[in-house]
Design a protein around this motif. Sequence first.
Motif, PDB file in Angstrom:
ATOM      1  N   SER A 185       0.816  -1.204   0.000  1.00  0.00           N
ATOM      2  CA  SER A 185       0.000   0.000   0.000  1.00  0.00           C
ATOM      3  C   SER A 185       0.851   1.256   0.000  1.00  0.00           C
ATOM      4  O   SER A 185       0.368   2.343   0.198  1.00  0.00           O
ATOM      5  CB  SER A 185      -0.914  -0.002   1.235  1.00  0.00           C
ATOM      6  OG  SER A 185      -0.145  -0.171   2.407  1.00  0.00           O
TER       7      SER A 185
ATOM      8  N   ASP B 267       4.381   1.489   7.859  1.00  0.00           N
ATOM      9  CA  ASP B 267       3.248   2.348   7.552  1.00  0.00           C
ATOM     10  C   ASP B 267       2.953   3.167   8.806  1.00  0.00           C
ATOM     11  O   ASP B 267       2.244   2.722   9.709  1.00  0.00           O
ATOM     12  CB  ASP B 267       2.038   1.495   7.162  1.00  0.00           C
ATOM     13  CG  ASP B 267       0.868   2.347   6.690  1.00  0.00           C
ATOM     14  OD1 ASP B 267       0.925   3.584   6.845  1.00  0.00           O
ATOM     15  OD2 ASP B 267      -0.101   1.767   6.162  1.00  0.00           O
ATOM     16  N   GLU B 268       3.527   4.351   8.855  1.00  0.00           N
ATOM     17  CA  GLU B 268       3.479   5.152  10.079  1.00  0.00           C
ATOM     18  C   GLU B 268       2.071   5.636  10.415  1.00  0.00           C
ATOM     19  O   GLU B 268       1.799   6.054  11.544  1.00  0.00           O
ATOM     20  CB  GLU B 268       4.449   6.330   9.951  1.00  0.00           C
ATOM     21  CG  GLU B 268       5.910   5.858   9.848  1.00  0.00           C
ATOM     22  CD  GLU B 268       6.894   6.998   9.684  1.00  0.00           C
ATOM     23  OE1 GLU B 268       6.441   8.098   9.277  1.00  0.00           O
ATOM     24  OE2 GLU B 268       8.093   6.803   9.949  1.00  0.00           O
ATOM     25  N   ARG B 269       1.190   5.566   9.444  1.00  0.00           N
ATOM     26  CA  ARG B 269      -0.199   5.961   9.723  1.00  0.00           C
ATOM     27  C   ARG B 269      -0.852   4.994  10.715  1.00  0.00           C
ATOM     28  O   ARG B 269      -1.830   5.339  11.370  1.00  0.00           O
ATOM     29  CB  ARG B 269      -1.012   5.980   8.427  1.00  0.00           C
ATOM     30  CG  ARG B 269      -0.534   6.988   7.387  1.00  0.00           C
ATOM     31  CD  ARG B 269      -1.173   6.740   6.053  1.00  0.00           C
ATOM     32  NE  ARG B 269      -0.857   5.414   5.535  1.00  0.00           N
ATOM     33  CZ  ARG B 269      -1.330   4.931   4.399  1.00  0.00           C
ATOM     34  NH1 ARG B 269      -2.163   5.653   3.666  1.00  0.00           N
ATOM     35  NH2 ARG B 269      -0.992   3.723   3.989  1.00  0.00           N
ATOM     36  N   ARG B 270      -0.292   3.788  10.812  1.00  0.00           N
ATOM     37  CA  ARG B 270      -0.902   2.778  11.680  1.00  0.00           C
ATOM     38  C   ARG B 270      -0.306   2.761  13.088  1.00  0.00           C
ATOM     39  O   ARG B 270      -0.817   2.082  13.965  1.00  0.00           O
ATOM     40  CB  ARG B 270      -0.746   1.391  11.054  1.00  0.00           C
ATOM     41  CG  ARG B 270      -1.568   1.201   9.789  1.00  0.00           C
ATOM     42  CD  ARG B 270      -1.345  -0.197   9.231  1.00  0.00           C
ATOM     43  NE  ARG B 270      -2.216  -0.459   8.089  1.00  0.00           N
ATOM     44  CZ  ARG B 270      -3.454  -0.939   8.173  1.00  0.00           C
ATOM     45  NH1 ARG B 270      -3.960  -1.223   9.354  1.00  0.00           N
ATOM     46  NH2 ARG B 270      -4.181  -1.142   7.097  1.00  0.00           N
TER      47      ARG B 270
ATOM     48  N   TYR C  93       1.697  -3.502   9.703  1.00  0.00           N
ATOM     49  CA  TYR C  93       2.414  -2.256   9.962  1.00  0.00           C
ATOM     50  C   TYR C  93       3.516  -1.998   8.939  1.00  0.00           C
ATOM     51  O   TYR C  93       4.265  -1.031   9.079  1.00  0.00           O
ATOM     52  CB  TYR C  93       2.999  -2.264  11.381  1.00  0.00           C
ATOM     53  CG  TYR C  93       1.889  -2.183  12.413  1.00  0.00           C
ATOM     54  CD1 TYR C  93       1.388  -0.956  12.815  1.00  0.00           C
ATOM     55  CD2 TYR C  93       1.312  -3.343  12.908  1.00  0.00           C
ATOM     56  CE1 TYR C  93       0.332  -0.879  13.706  1.00  0.00           C
ATOM     57  CE2 TYR C  93       0.257  -3.280  13.804  1.00  0.00           C
ATOM     58  CZ  TYR C  93      -0.233  -2.041  14.197  1.00  0.00           C
ATOM     59  OH  TYR C  93      -1.292  -1.964  15.073  1.00  0.00           O
TER      60      TYR C  93
END
Length: 444
Positions: free
Chosen positions: A5, A17-20, A67
Amino acid sequence: MKPASGPGVEAPGTYIDERRLPYPFCPGCGHGRILDALNAALVRTRRDPRRVVIVTDIGCVGLSDQYFLTNGLHGLHGRSVTYATGIKLADPDLTVIVLMGDGGCGIGANHLVHAARRNVGIAVLVFNNFNFGMTGGQQSPLTPPGSVTSSTPAGNPEFPMDVCATVAVNGAAFAARTSAFDPALSDLIYEAITTDGFALVDIWELCTAYFVPNNRFSRQALEQALKQTGLPAGAVARRTRTEYTRALRDQAPSPGGAPIRAIEPRYKSALAGPRSIILAGAAGQKVRSAASVLGRAAVMSGLYATQRDDYPVTVMTGHSISEVIVSPQPIGYTGIPAPDVLVVLAREGVPRARRLACGMGPEGRLYVERSLVPQFSAGTKARVHVLSTERLGKRSTGLAAVALIAEQERLVPVEALEEAARDGHRGVEEEMVRAIAARKLLVQ
């Protein structure tokens, strides 16, 4: 498998994925440290995240793959190495990383051994917190001796499995043991990821939910346990061996794998819908060979075909039953509850055939050897056609019957059967073509 993604950058500054974030683990759990070290190792590799697959086992570690900005797969407990092996076989150029717990090492121990023996090019990171943390802190095969767990309240009486030595003695290209507190952890993970072969890192860490309170455990106690067990730390094995999945590809003459010769349609079938055919005979009547000739001829005639065989473990004795479906449309279900055509050639096939015949309606056709007709005189509504096999040799019976029904049921042209017999049965081609020609003897 979820697609990567990420933004599609081939060498990102992070694979997380730092958004998570933050991670969902218990306070003080070592899992987050290991994931950070894995991320640092991946950054060093500069590999396209779209070409990286993280496979997670069951347990708290199974929360990890979501992640990462890579591909991910989460499956059954102890089976992550098998999934990873399949992924690597499909594309040897992928970077495949397995994240599993110490419990998974026990459940999937055989998979570890065989992946190491074959030298499958995957990197296995063992999140070893000495117990089944997700299910309440039970003893695992890697629990140190004397440890208190919910299933060993008096202390673990067993010695732990040496997972590094296990894979090393079976041929792993790289094996190492360390802890989540090791400053060089990402270096060992990097070496595992970049090893051209099977690699495993046994990473000791803290389960603050169960193992730490049950054993008054700590970082210092962990390091002491490492010494007391006598299990070696650091790199345990380094060797150069041919990587398995790439070696398989090198053996094949084409880059896509073993060569498969396509069957080109060159005949035409008059069939408008699917037909299910069951041949019930005896070993030695070439029932399975006859069914395969029919299937091949069907494909040569532009049809789809399936075949399923049933026979005992013995050779040249007992029943031989083949189920064939031919259809101008794709075949979604290969079972045959009640066939359109049932062919009974020998008494060995009668028990199964009688049950099938009872389920056939008036639109069904039952072709049965003359001496067996009394056994089907009642209990079926199918139209009965009598076959005479006296003038045929046993080896010709199956194919002659297939040729007869192919002609009478207008399944495929006889010419397609003859070519299928010549094409797929080297050494007995002419014998099979003579059997096809003998089909008329069955109705004389």
